[in-house]
Design a protein around this motif. Structure first.
Motif, mmCIF file in Angstrom:
data_model
loop_
_atom_site.group_PDB
_atom_site.id
_atom_site.type_symbol
_atom_site.label_atom_id
_atom_site.label_comp_id
_atom_site.label_asym_id
_atom_site.label_seq_id
_atom_site.Cartn_x
_atom_site.Cartn_y
_atom_site.Cartn_z
ATOM 1 N N GLU A 40 33.910 52.710 16.685
ATOM 2 C CA GLU A 40 34.426 53.675 17.647
ATOM 3 C C GLU A 40 33.294 54.406 18.354
ATOM 4 O OE1 GLU A 40 37.168 56.010 15.313
ATOM 5 O OE2 GLU A 40 38.825 54.638 15.778
ATOM 6 N N LEU B 192 31.884 52.064 20.957
ATOM 7 C CA LEU B 192 32.812 51.898 22.075
ATOM 8 C C LEU B 192 33.014 53.188 22.860
ATOM 9 C CD1 LEU B 192 35.596 49.750 20.406
ATOM 10 C CD2 LEU B 192 34.153 49.053 22.308
ATOM 11 N N GLY B 193 32.844 54.326 22.197
ATOM 12 C CA GLY B 193 33.100 55.605 22.850
ATOM 13 C C GLY B 193 34.584 55.907 22.973
ATOM 14 N N ARG B 194 35.398 55.267 22.127
ATOM 15 C CA ARG B 194 36.845 55.482 22.134
ATOM 16 C C ARG B 194 37.410 55.038 20.791
ATOM 17 N NH1 ARG B 194 39.047 50.587 22.072
ATOM 18 N NH2 ARG B 194 38.117 48.858 23.201
ATOM 19 N N PRO B 195 38.625 55.480 20.465
ATOM 20 C CA PRO B 195 39.262 55.005 19.229
ATOM 21 C C PRO B 195 39.554 53.505 19.319
ATOM 22 C CG PRO B 195 40.394 56.947 20.077
ATOM 23 C CD PRO B 195 39.425 56.503 21.137
ATOM 24 N N SER C 289 41.668 50.116 19.162
ATOM 25 C CA SER C 289 43.058 49.800 19.509
ATOM 26 C C SER C 289 43.467 48.515 18.802
ATOM 27 C CB SER C 289 43.200 49.639 21.025
ATOM 28 O OG SER C 289 42.576 48.437 21.451
ATOM 29 N N ASP D 151 41.497 45.320 19.691
ATOM 30 C CA ASP D 151 40.069 45.187 19.372
ATOM 31 C C ASP D 151 39.895 44.184 18.238
ATOM 32 O OD1 ASP D 151 39.007 47.056 21.220
ATOM 33 O OD2 ASP D 151 39.623 48.694 19.904
#
Length: 106
Positions: free
Chosen positions: A2, A5-8, A10, A13
């Motif tokens: 995460e 990626l700079g995001r949670p 999903s 992924d």
């Protein structure tokens, strides 16, 4: 992942994303079976877990381990018939396309 990626994460992924020739992860692309096996061999070799033993780990080890877990220890155990189907050990079932997609994430 995460953080990279700079995001949670999903549901789309990949657990094992492809690795570019530069060594960077390609998050939108799944790794190939051969690339995963190479990574597995590298990790096992560096861990010395096989020191003094014959053989090697392969993706088949995950299949056997997953089947054993589902049959013996999971909170919701699978029947022997379900385990045989999932592992591809049932004589009248061919689930290689399902099994390969689970192993490679593709």
């Amino acid at each position: 992942m995460e953080g990279l990626l700079g995001r949670p994460l999903s549901g789309s992924d990949y657990v094992f994303p492809a690795i570019a020739s530069t060594g960077k992860l390609k998050f939108g692309e799944c790794t190939s079976r051969s690339a995963f096996e190479t990574l597995l061999e590298t990790v096992v070799e560096k861990s010395n877990v096989m020191q003094g033993r014959n053989g090697k780990f392969t993706t088949h080890c995950f299949r056997r381990g997953g089947a054993q877990y589902r049959f013996l220890w999971a909170d919701r155990k699978w029947s022997l018939k379900a385990v045989k189907w999932w592992g591809g050990w049932s004589s009248n079932e061919n689930v290689s396309h399902v099994r390969n997609s689970i192993l490679t994430g593709c």
